[in-house]
Design a protein around this motif. Structure first.
Motif, PDB file in Angstrom:
ATOM      1  N   GLY A 145      -5.074   6.300   0.796  1.00 30.60           N
ATOM      2  CA  GLY A 145      -5.955   5.646   1.745  1.00 30.60           C
ATOM      3  C   GLY A 145      -6.477   6.593   2.802  1.00 30.60           C
ATOM      4  O   GLY A 145      -5.930   7.673   3.018  1.00 30.60           O
ATOM      5  N   ASN A 161      -7.713   6.277   6.843  1.00 30.17           N
ATOM      6  CA  ASN A 161      -7.650   5.403   8.017  1.00 30.17           C
ATOM      7  C   ASN A 161      -7.029   4.076   7.585  1.00 30.17           C
ATOM      8  O   ASN A 161      -5.906   4.069   7.103  1.00 30.17           O
ATOM      9  CB  ASN A 161      -9.001   5.280   8.693  1.00 30.17           C
ATOM     10  CG  ASN A 161      -9.463   6.616   9.276  1.00 30.17           C
ATOM     11  OD1 ASN A 161      -8.650   7.486   9.584  1.00 30.17           O
ATOM     12  ND2 ASN A 161     -10.764   6.786   9.423  1.00 30.17           N
ATOM     13  N   SER A 162      -7.722   2.982   7.689  1.00 30.12           N
ATOM     14  CA  SER A 162      -7.143   1.688   7.296  1.00 30.12           C
ATOM     15  C   SER A 162      -7.634   1.220   5.932  1.00 30.12           C
ATOM     16  O   SER A 162      -7.377   0.081   5.542  1.00 30.12           O
ATOM     17  CB  SER A 162      -7.457   0.630   8.354  1.00 30.12           C
ATOM     18  OG  SER A 162      -8.853   0.468   8.474  1.00 30.12           O
ATOM     19  N   ASN A 163      -8.323   2.086   5.195  1.00 27.22           N
ATOM     20  CA  ASN A 163      -8.865   1.717   3.882  1.00 27.22           C
ATOM     21  C   ASN A 163      -7.899   2.134   2.767  1.00 27.22           C
ATOM     22  O   ASN A 163      -7.816   3.302   2.415  1.00 27.22           O
ATOM     23  CB  ASN A 163     -10.231   2.375   3.673  1.00 27.22           C
ATOM     24  CG  ASN A 163     -10.862   2.016   2.341  1.00 27.22           C
ATOM     25  OD1 ASN A 163     -10.249   1.384   1.483  1.00 27.22           O
ATOM     26  ND2 ASN A 163     -12.094   2.429   2.153  1.00 27.22           N
ATOM     27  N   PHE A 164      -7.180   1.156   2.237  1.00 26.22           N
ATOM     28  CA  PHE A 164      -6.265   1.385   1.117  1.00 26.22           C
ATOM     29  C   PHE A 164      -6.731   0.588  -0.101  1.00 26.22           C
ATOM     30  O   PHE A 164      -5.927   0.149  -0.912  1.00 26.22           O
ATOM     31  CB  PHE A 164      -4.838   0.992   1.511  1.00 26.22           C
ATOM     32  CG  PHE A 164      -4.232   1.925   2.519  1.00 26.22           C
ATOM     33  CD1 PHE A 164      -3.478   3.007   2.108  1.00 26.22           C
ATOM     34  CD2 PHE A 164      -4.440   1.732   3.874  1.00 26.22           C
ATOM     35  CE1 PHE A 164      -2.931   3.889   3.028  1.00 26.22           C
ATOM     36  CE2 PHE A 164      -3.895   2.601   4.805  1.00 26.22           C
ATOM     37  CZ  PHE A 164      -3.139   3.679   4.384  1.00 26.22           C
ATOM     38  N   SER A 165      -8.050   0.422  -0.224  1.00 24.65           N
ATOM     39  CA  SER A 165      -8.639  -0.428  -1.258  1.00 24.65           C
ATOM     40  C   SER A 165      -8.525   0.146  -2.663  1.00 24.65           C
ATOM     41  O   SER A 165      -8.592  -0.588  -3.638  1.00 24.65           O
ATOM     42  CB  SER A 165     -10.116  -0.671  -0.951  1.00 24.65           C
ATOM     43  OG  SER A 165     -10.853   0.550  -1.095  1.00 24.65           O
ATOM     44  N   LYS A 192      -7.378  10.043   9.138  1.00 25.10           N
ATOM     45  CA  LYS A 192      -5.956  10.057   8.846  1.00 25.10           C
ATOM     46  C   LYS A 192      -5.829   9.600   7.395  1.00 25.10           C
ATOM     47  O   LYS A 192      -6.228   8.486   7.052  1.00 25.10           O
ATOM     48  CB  LYS A 192      -5.183   9.125   9.769  1.00 25.10           C
ATOM     49  CG  LYS A 192      -3.686   9.133   9.482  1.00 25.10           C
ATOM     50  CD  LYS A 192      -2.908   8.343  10.508  1.00 25.10           C
ATOM     51  CE  LYS A 192      -2.990   6.884  10.176  1.00 25.10           C
ATOM     52  NZ  LYS A 192      -2.092   6.059  11.019  1.00 25.10           N
ATOM     53  N   GLU A 246       1.225  12.189   5.267  1.00 21.83           N
ATOM     54  CA  GLU A 246       0.069  11.941   6.126  1.00 21.83           C
ATOM     55  C   GLU A 246      -0.607  13.267   6.431  1.00 21.83           C
ATOM     56  O   GLU A 246       0.055  14.231   6.822  1.00 21.83           O
ATOM     57  CB  GLU A 246       0.502  11.291   7.438  1.00 21.83           C
ATOM     58  CG  GLU A 246      -0.659  11.033   8.380  1.00 21.83           C
ATOM     59  CD  GLU A 246      -0.209  10.406   9.687  1.00 21.83           C
ATOM     60  OE1 GLU A 246      -0.570  10.964  10.738  1.00 21.83           O
ATOM     61  OE2 GLU A 246       0.493   9.372   9.651  1.00 21.83           O
ATOM     62  N   ARG A 280      -4.068  14.822   8.468  1.00 19.86           N
ATOM     63  CA  ARG A 280      -5.219  14.563   9.351  1.00 19.86           C
ATOM     64  C   ARG A 280      -6.258  15.654   9.143  1.00 19.86           C
ATOM     65  O   ARG A 280      -5.908  16.821   9.002  1.00 19.86           O
ATOM     66  CB  ARG A 280      -4.764  14.514  10.805  1.00 19.86           C
ATOM     67  CG  ARG A 280      -3.871  13.314  11.068  1.00 19.86           C
ATOM     68  CD  ARG A 280      -3.432  13.240  12.515  1.00 19.86           C
ATOM     69  NE  ARG A 280      -2.558  12.093  12.701  1.00 19.86           N
ATOM     70  CZ  ARG A 280      -2.950  10.908  13.149  1.00 19.86           C
ATOM     71  NH1 ARG A 280      -4.222  10.707  13.447  1.00 19.86           N
ATOM     72  NH2 ARG A 280      -2.094   9.919  13.291  1.00 19.86           N
TER      73      ARG A 280
END
Length: 89
Positions: A45, A47-51, A69, A80, A82
């Motif tokens: 993923g 950032n917040s995109n784990f699609s 991130k 992780e 960055r």
């Protein structure tokens, strides 16, 4: 043709293989190389995109100066990383 174009540069390729997003070629000296990505990392993923949608993940890498991130799977462990996408004018 007098307009200024701002291009994004991450320096890595993404491939959809067996329902996974695999990081392929990494250009030496690129933001991806400097951040520590390795060929064969599995991108989970950004950032917040784990699609798992390769097109939306690639789109995140095409935003000049974006600070990302990213979570990858390396040796069956989440890592992780960055990275800031480079801007090329």
């Amino acid at each position: 043709f007098n307009e200024v174009f701002d291009y994004a540069y991450a320096g890595m390729n993404l491939y959809a293989i067996n329902d996974q997003i695999i990081i392929g070629d990494i250009i030496k000296g690129s933001p991806a190389a400097d951040a520590g990505f390795q060929e064969g990392d599995v991108l989970l993923g950004i950032n917040s995109n784990f699609s798992g949608d390769i097109e939306s993940l690639k789109a995140a890498l095409q935003v000049p100066k974006a600070r990302l991130k990213m979570i990858v799977l390396r040796n069956n462990e989440p890592v992780e990383i960055r990275m800031q996408v480079k801007s090329i004018l």
